[in-house]
Design a protein around this motif. Structure first.
Motif: not given
Length: 151
Positions: A115-120, A95-100
């Motif tokens: 993408h880096g934040l989501g992967s981490a 709900f936070g990273v994927a929409p971004r």
């Protein structure tokens, strides 16, 4: 019985994260024609993985919530913090990273950052699920000594 169910849930959670994140999604990017098509399919898989992670974590927390069994309390306390952290990471990614990531892909800005934040965060969730499984599958001190006794 409750401990076995919790171990099964933790194994499903960790195994599905491993399969999707480290096997299926890399194969999509290797074998689909375009990165855009692979990214769209990966987003759907990660979303489905979030709901599986949420279900496993919530069921594990329900199992841990039983106060009537002192044996449950021993292994539940060791894993609860990892279950909650993994659950929060899953929901934050969804709900936070994927929409971004979706909006950054459309605008062409900050895609690498999100993408880096989501992967981490996905890696953090994988570690939480793995640590939960590790803690839950550790034999109790009484069980280890009873298993080694010759009776």
């Amino acid at each position: 019985m409750k401990q076995r169910f919790a171990i099964l849930l933790a194994a499903l959670w960790w195994g599905s994260l491993t399969g999707v994140g480290f096997v299926v999604v890399p194969l999509l990017f290797m074998h689909l024609g375009s990165p855009a098509a692979a990214g769209a399919m990966a987003a759907k898989l990660f979303s489905a993985q979030t709901w599986l992670s949420t279900a496993c974590a919530m069921l594990m927390l329900l199992v841990f919530n039983k106060k009537d069994d002192p044996a449950t309390a021993l292994y539940a306390a060791a894993a609860t913090k990892f279950v909650v952290a993994g659950l929060l990471l899953a929901l934050l990614v969804e709900f936070g990273v994927a929409p971004r990531i979706v909006s950054a892909r459309a605008e062409g800005a900050n895609l690498k950052l999100w993408h880096g934040l989501g992967s981490a965060m996905y890696l953090g969730q994988w570690l939480c699920a793995g640590l939960s499984l590790w803690r839950l599958s550790r034999p109790a001190a009484g069980a280890a000594s009873a298993a080694s006794s010759p009776d």
